[in-house]
Design a protein around this motif. Structure first.
Motif, PDB file in Angstrom:
ATOM      1  N   HIS A   1       0.743  -1.085   0.544  1.00 25.31           N
ATOM      2  CA  HIS A   1       0.247  -0.201   0.081  1.00 25.31           C
ATOM      3  C   HIS A   1       0.798   1.534   0.102  1.00 25.31           C
ATOM      4  CE1 HIS A   1      -4.015  -2.736   0.843  1.00 25.31           C
ATOM      5  NE2 HIS A   1      -2.344  -2.760   1.411  1.00 25.31           N
TER       6      HIS A   1
ATOM      7  N   CYS B   1      -5.059   5.817   0.078  1.00 22.64           N
ATOM      8  CA  CYS B   1      -4.195   4.774  -0.017  1.00 22.64           C
ATOM      9  C   CYS B   1      -3.615   5.414  -1.708  1.00 22.64           C
ATOM     10  CB  CYS B   1      -4.726   3.074  -0.192  1.00 22.64           C
ATOM     11  SG  CYS B   1      -3.252   1.934  -1.442  1.00 22.64           S
TER      12      CYS B   1
ATOM     13  N   GLU C   1      -0.930   3.540  -4.074  1.00 21.73           N
ATOM     14  CA  GLU C   1      -1.184   2.059  -4.595  1.00 21.73           C
ATOM     15  C   GLU C   1      -2.109   1.482  -4.776  1.00 21.73           C
ATOM     16  OE1 GLU C   1       3.279   1.497  -3.595  1.00 21.73           O
ATOM     17  OE2 GLU C   1       2.609   1.119  -5.956  1.00 21.73           O
TER      18      GLU C   1
ATOM     19  N   CYS D   1      -4.366  -2.095  -4.679  1.00 23.35           N
ATOM     20  CA  CYS D   1      -4.068  -2.441  -3.827  1.00 23.35           C
ATOM     21  C   CYS D   1      -4.801  -3.947  -3.824  1.00 23.35           C
ATOM     22  CB  CYS D   1      -3.515  -2.470  -2.619  1.00 23.35           C
ATOM     23  SG  CYS D   1      -5.360  -1.151  -1.556  1.00 23.35           S
TER      24      CYS D   1
ATOM     25  N   HIS E   1      -9.569  -0.712  -3.728  1.00 23.27           N
ATOM     26  CA  HIS E   1      -8.113   0.003  -3.405  1.00 23.27           C
ATOM     27  C   HIS E   1      -8.786   1.313  -2.947  1.00 23.27           C
ATOM     28  CE1 HIS E   1      -4.836   3.145  -4.536  1.00 23.27           C
ATOM     29  NE2 HIS E   1      -5.172   3.189  -5.391  1.00 23.27           N
TER      30      HIS E   1
ATOM     31  N   MET F   1     -10.028   2.506   0.465  1.00 28.50           N
ATOM     32  CA  MET F   1      -9.007   2.361   1.178  1.00 28.50           C
ATOM     33  C   MET F   1      -8.513   3.574   1.645  1.00 28.50           C
ATOM     34  SD  MET F   1      -5.663   0.093   1.464  1.00 28.50           S
ATOM     35  CE  MET F   1      -4.489   0.261   2.728  1.00 28.50           C
TER      36      MET F   1
HETATM   37 CU   LIG Z   1      -3.979  -0.301  -0.062  1.00 27.11          CU
END
Ligand SMILES: [Cu+2]
Length: 341
Positions: free
Chosen positions: A219, A254, A256, A258, A262, A265
């Motif tokens: 992340h 976040c 990245e 993920c 995602h 997040m």
């Molecule tokens: Cu993430």
């Protein structure tokens, strides 16, 4: 007249410089700057923006000027002049970018150093770190996972993140928060008070140290208003030290990709006055004393897609039947990534 007169060149030069300098400070591309460190990053960004604006105007200006000035006239079937390179011109257009790149690299290096990027974890209390704590707990059994030992320079491990600035080198930050990234949430643990929270609360004007790691996949912990971002890596710890300067609430994102959720997040960072922060700490401590079970966050990675989405189904206009048709493929994928780490 092919070349503009010196006066025209001078006027264009001054105008382009003034426009670039103004736009470099007034581009409005960045959100509010809420940390001490943000000003330095913005200074670098604004400098790059100023240079880029000047180059943009010059290049596009020359292009548009040439399009009009050198367009083919009616009944003109002749060839253009044949030009075979120009050594002084080539030296100039190589030298100028080289100097610009050199200045920008020195400048960014300075900013990185001032933010503590050259020596992260220098004041890191190895045994106080969250991975070391997890490790201590797990070594009661025999299955010692070497990879879970936190940052260890003697093993040639590279420290990650932003450490103390040169002025606070060697000092512990007054507040430490452990940050755990997991699919699809951030969990904040306050080792000094034992608080566990899904939101990050910090007092204003006080340096904070975040020890960041992840449980499952990569992340990235991103605070746009603070101009800092750091990867959260399973089995490794990274650090971010910064000083918030503006009371308010800000997104924690976040950065990245993920997994399937995602995009969800996201949580909030609350920068509070010392009094408000103390009130929050007390509330949290009372809440966790009242009912420990309820303050422990649910791990979405352990839920099926339909379980995870159920509370949001109404808002998204999805009925429960559609939800149940979702297969558990994201759980499998997440599991495989976690295993392969
Ligand atoms: Cu993430």
């Amino acid at each position: 007249m092919n070349i503009p007169s010196q006066i025209t060149t001078l006027i264009i030069g001054v105008a382009v410089t003034l426009i670039s300098l103004w736009y470099g400070q007034n581009h409005g591309l960045l959100p509010v700057a809420a940390s001490e460190e943000a000003g330095q990053v913005d200074g670098l960004f604004n400098t790059m923006m100023t240079i880029a604006t000047g180059l943009f105007i010059l290049i596009q200006g020359a292009l548009i000027y040439s399009l009009i000035k050198f367009r083919r006239r009616k009944n003109d079937q002749t060839d253009g002049p044949s030009i075979h390179g120009n050594v002084p011109l080539e030296i100039v257009w190589t030298a100028i970018p080289a100097v610009i790149v050199m200045i920008l690299s020195l400048y960014s290096f300075e900013v990185y150093n001032a933010m503590g990027g050259l020596d992260p974890m220098a004041s890191h209390d190895h045994h106080g770190s969250q991975l070391a704590q997890n490790h201590k707990m797990s070594t009661d059994g025999q299955d010692v996972d070497k990879s879970l030992i936190a940052f260890d320079p003697s093993q040639g491990e590279v420290a990650l993140g932003l450490g103390a600035s040169p002025e606070t080198e060697g000092q512990e930050a007054p507040l430490t928060v452990n940050v755990m990234g997991l699919q699809y949430a951030w969990i904040f643990t306050y080792p000094q008070t034992g608080i566990v929270s899904g939101e990050l609360h910090i007092p204003v004007d006080e340096e904070v140290q975040l020890n960041i790691t992840a449980t499952d996949v990569l992340h990235a912990f991103w605070l746009p208003e603070f101009r800092i971002k750091q990867d959260a890596i399973p089995g490794r710890e990274s650090q971010l030290r910064f000083t918030p300067t503006l009371v308010g609430d800000y997104p924690v994102i976040c950065a990245e990709l993920c997994g399937s959720y995602h995009g969800s997040m996201v949580t909030r960072l609350y920068v509070q006055t010392p009094e408000d922060y103390q009130t929050w700490v007390q509330e949290q401590q009372i809440a966790s004393a009242d009912n420990l079970e309820e303050t422990v966050a649910v791990n979405p990675a352990e839920m099926s897609d339909s379980e995870f989405l159920a509370p949001y189904a109404q808002e998204m206009g999805i009925d429960s039947q559609t939800l149940n048709h979702l297969d558990a493929s994201h759980d499998h994928a997440a599991h495989q990534v976690a295993v392969s780490q």
